[in-house]
Design an enzyme around this catalytic site. Structure first.
Site, PDB file in Angstrom:
ATOM      1  N   SER A  42       1.221 -11.212  -3.820  1.00 26.77           N
ATOM      2  CA  SER A  42       1.971 -12.470  -3.817  1.00 26.77           C
ATOM      3  C   SER A  42       0.964 -13.607  -3.663  1.00 26.77           C
ATOM      4  CB  SER A  42       2.986 -12.478  -2.668  1.00 26.77           C
ATOM      5  OG  SER A  42       2.337 -12.342  -1.423  1.00 26.77           O
ATOM      6  N   HIS A 158       5.655  -6.417  -1.885  1.00 24.48           N
ATOM      7  CA  HIS A 158       4.897  -5.297  -1.316  1.00 24.48           C
ATOM      8  C   HIS A 158       5.711  -4.006  -1.253  1.00 24.48           C
ATOM      9  CE1 HIS A 158       2.255  -8.488   0.838  1.00 24.48           C
ATOM     10  NE2 HIS A 158       2.066  -8.442  -0.463  1.00 24.48           N
ATOM     11  N   GLU A 167       7.675  -9.964   4.802  1.00 25.03           N
ATOM     12  CA  GLU A 167       7.107  -9.291   5.971  1.00 25.03           C
ATOM     13  C   GLU A 167       7.900  -9.568   7.234  1.00 25.03           C
ATOM     14  OE1 GLU A 167       2.942 -10.351   6.211  1.00 25.03           O
ATOM     15  OE2 GLU A 167       2.721 -10.188   4.036  1.00 25.03           O
ATOM     16  N   GLU A 207       1.480  -2.591   2.753  1.00 26.12           N
ATOM     17  CA  GLU A 207       0.736  -2.913   3.977  1.00 26.12           C
ATOM     18  C   GLU A 207       1.052  -1.939   5.110  1.00 26.12           C
ATOM     19  OE1 GLU A 207       1.045  -7.075   4.882  1.00 26.12           O
ATOM     20  OE2 GLU A 207       0.045  -7.621   3.017  1.00 26.12           O
ATOM     21  N   ASP A 244       6.905 -13.455   7.279  1.00 21.49           N
ATOM     22  CA  ASP A 244       6.235 -14.097   6.154  1.00 21.49           C
ATOM     23  C   ASP A 244       7.213 -14.010   4.998  1.00 21.49           C
ATOM     24  OD1 ASP A 244       4.741 -14.981   4.064  1.00 21.49           O
ATOM     25  OD2 ASP A 244       3.127 -13.510   4.269  1.00 21.49           O
ATOM     26  N   GLU A 287       5.984 -17.933   8.410  1.00 17.57           N
ATOM     27  CA  GLU A 287       4.911 -18.135   7.415  1.00 17.57           C
ATOM     28  C   GLU A 287       5.507 -18.239   6.019  1.00 17.57           C
ATOM     29  OE1 GLU A 287       1.933 -15.030   7.530  1.00 17.57           O
ATOM     30  OE2 GLU A 287       1.345 -15.370   5.444  1.00 17.57           O
ATOM     31  N   ASP A 314       0.353 -20.276   4.215  1.00 25.01           N
ATOM     32  CA  ASP A 314      -0.544 -19.301   3.579  1.00 25.01           C
ATOM     33  C   ASP A 314      -0.760 -19.747   2.135  1.00 25.01           C
ATOM     34  OD1 ASP A 314      -1.795 -17.131   2.437  1.00 25.01           O
ATOM     35  OD2 ASP A 314      -0.134 -15.728   2.675  1.00 25.01           O
ATOM     36  N   LYS A 339      -7.715 -16.593   4.529  1.00 22.34           N
ATOM     37  CA  LYS A 339      -8.069 -15.426   3.723  1.00 22.34           C
ATOM     38  C   LYS A 339      -9.327 -15.775   2.934  1.00 22.34           C
ATOM     39  CE  LYS A 339      -3.292 -13.863   2.844  1.00 22.34           C
ATOM     40  NZ  LYS A 339      -2.140 -14.037   1.922  1.00 22.34           N
ATOM     41  N   HIS A 367      -5.854 -10.225   6.094  1.00 21.49           N
ATOM     42  CA  HIS A 367      -6.170  -9.301   5.003  1.00 21.49           C
ATOM     43  C   HIS A 367      -5.421  -9.723   3.738  1.00 21.49           C
ATOM     44  CE1 HIS A 367      -2.230  -6.830   5.550  1.00 21.49           C
ATOM     45  NE2 HIS A 367      -2.032  -8.117   5.677  1.00 21.49           N
ATOM     46  N   LYS A 390      -4.162 -10.763  11.288  1.00 20.50           N
ATOM     47  CA  LYS A 390      -2.988 -10.253  10.580  1.00 20.50           C
ATOM     48  C   LYS A 390      -3.485  -9.292   9.517  1.00 20.50           C
ATOM     49  CE  LYS A 390       0.974 -11.991   7.961  1.00 20.50           C
ATOM     50  NZ  LYS A 390       0.941 -12.229   6.509  1.00 20.50           N
TER      51      LYS A 390
HETATM   52  P1  PGA Z   1      -0.755 -10.864  -0.529  1.00 16.31           P
HETATM   53  O1  PGA Z   1       0.222 -10.889   0.710  1.00 16.31           O
HETATM   54  O2  PGA Z   1      -2.067 -10.336  -0.091  1.00 16.31           O
HETATM   55  O3  PGA Z   1      -0.035  -9.956  -1.494  1.00 16.31           O
HETATM   56  O4  PGA Z   1      -0.853 -12.272  -1.034  1.00 16.31           O
HETATM   57  C1  PGA Z   1      -0.186 -11.206   1.993  1.00 16.31           C
HETATM   58  C2  PGA Z   1       0.498 -12.439   2.491  1.00 16.31           C
HETATM   59  O5  PGA Z   1       1.280 -13.078   1.761  1.00 16.31           O
HETATM   60  O6  PGA Z   1       0.245 -12.840   3.624  1.00 16.31           O
HETATM   61 ZN    ZN Z   2       1.547 -14.688   3.513  1.00 17.22          ZN
END
Ligand code: PGA
Ligand code: ZN
Length: 413
Positions: A42, A158, A167, A207, A244, A287, A314, A339, A367, A390
């Site tokens: 995503s 996911h 999430e 995840e 999230d 998030e 994010d 990230k 991650h 996270k």
């Molecule tokens: P992604 O998801 O690594 O698939 O972008 C993680 C997140 O959205 O925090």
């Molecule tokens: Zn996210």
């Protein structure tokens, strides 16, 4: 300080079995260090570019041989012979070598794989733990253990079949990292037991969180709270709940489309929904609960949350200081995900962490859903004094590599 003797990237596979890079750095003092790069599903549209081959004859177009070649032929030529004492300048050299706004020429995956391997090589060459080197090189404050954000129920992209919310997260309220991980693991396995008793699937998503078919997003909160309670852990006291939304994934033509509830709703209606679940289940951290350019609703929602609740950007920020600046002006958030592969160098990742701290935002080092066994972000989170780490659930070794690394650091190894 040692000098770079050689740099060499190879194409390996991530936790989804899709190609990514591992890059080796060789120093003239005999040090060899390597680092591997994760990949999102995503992804935010404002992220630096992950260069893929688009050659449909290999890996369905997802090969990274162009990025590998960019490391081996272009970046290596520029960096071999350079001393390692000014890592931020080496990152800058690569940014300039790429020359684009979003690393679309060489690829953020190519550049980050070198940036991360260089900092590991520097630490190894000086015989320092990675966290210590990162802390001394980039940060003034002492290292500090983060709280953990465990994504125990996986939805959205996911898992791709059940929840709109990507999430469902628990944050154990314990000082010691090892204690937080223990509480997380115990709750995770209590959820598993509970699912089995309810004759629901215990298969996990990208995840490592469970991904059962439930009737609503809300049932996921109920499942977590009930499972934790079964083993004596109380919501709000022993752990806090977070989500999230990865809401850009369920946004289309100005509307949010909740498949689970079979409805298309406006930003205002979505805010009402979030406030409802916040009230009912005591959600502490939200998030990406709006689309990545829907600044207006971010700001509106922020004014309706309590000061001690988190609104976390994010995809909204993409570890990009320019976007964070806009968010600060607009008062759109009070926390950010960090990230490294959203921006493409460690120097810029550190810049984003420092800016967040300047803004008094909380920092969650994170991650990606496609990961490798590299545990770099655990050292980074501790070195930076991040508030959260996270990195998924309590299963799948590419997630546990990071949590286990924190346990090692805590034990002084
Ligand atoms: P992604 O998801 O690594 O698939 O972008 C993680 C997140 O959205 O925090
Ligand atoms: Zn996210």
């Amino acid at each position: 300080m040692a000098k770079i003797k050689n740099i060499r990237a190879i194409e390996i596979l991530d936790s989804r079995g899709k190609p990514t890079l591992r890059t080796f750095v060789f120093l003239d003092d005999g040090t060899v260090a390597s680092s591997s790069i994760p990949s999102g599903a995503s992804t935010g549209s404002h992220e630096a570019v992950e260069l893929r081959d688009n050659d449909s004859k290999r890996y369905h177009g997802l090969g990274v041989l162009k990025a590998v070649n960019n490391v081996n032929e272009i970046i290596a030529k520029k960096l071999v012979g350079q001393p390692l004492d000014k890592l931020d300048e080496l990152d800058k050299l690569m940014i300039d070598l790429d020359g684009s706004e979003n690393k679309s020429v060489l690829g953020a995956n190519a550049i980050l794989s070198v940036s991360q391997a260089l900092i590991k090589a520097a630490a190894q060459s000086l015989k320092k733990p990675l966290w210590q080197f990162i802390n001394e090189y980039y940060f003034e404050a002492k290292p500090r253990f983060p709280r953990m954000m465990f994504n125990v129920i996986n939805g959205g992209k996911h898992a791709d079949w059940n929840f709109d919310i990507q999430e469902f997260i628990i944050i154990p309220q314990r000082q010691l990292a090892s204690e937080s991980i223990k509480v997380g693991s115990e709750i995770y396995h209590s959820i598993q037991k509970n699912l089995k008793e309810k004759k629901l699937s215990i298969l996990v998503g990208d995840e490592g969180g469970f991904s059962p078919i439930l009737n609503s997003n809300e049932e996921a909160f109920q499942l977590i709270i009930e499972s934790a309670k079964n083993i004596g852990y109380e919501n709000g006291k022993d752990f806090k709940l977070a989500i999230d939304g990865a809401a850009s994934e369920f946004f289309s033509n100005g509307k949010y489309i909740l498949k689970k509830d079979n409805k298309e709703i406006t930003g205002d209606e979505l805010i009402k929904y979030y406030l409802e679940i916040e009230n009912k289940y005591g959600i502490y951290s939200f998030e990406d609960v709006f689309q990545e350019d829907d600044w207006e609703n971010w700001t509106k929602f922020k004014t309706q949350l309590n000061q001690n609740e988190l609104l976390v950007g994010d995809d909204l920020f993409c570890t990009n200081t320019k976007r964070m600046g806009i968010g600060f002006e607009k008062k759109s958030a009070n926390a950010t995900i960090i990230k490294p592969n959203q921006i493409g160098t460690i120097k810029e990742t550190v810049d984003a962490i420092k800016l967040a701290k300047q803004y008094n935002w909380l920092v969650a080092v994170s991650h990606r859903s496609g990961e490798t066994e590299d545990s770099f972000i655990a050292d980074l989170a501790y070195a930076a004094g991040a508030d959260f780490l996270k990195t998924g659930s309590l299963s799948r070794s590419e997630r546990l590599a990071k949590y286990n690394r924190l346990i090692e650091i805590e034990n002084n190894l």
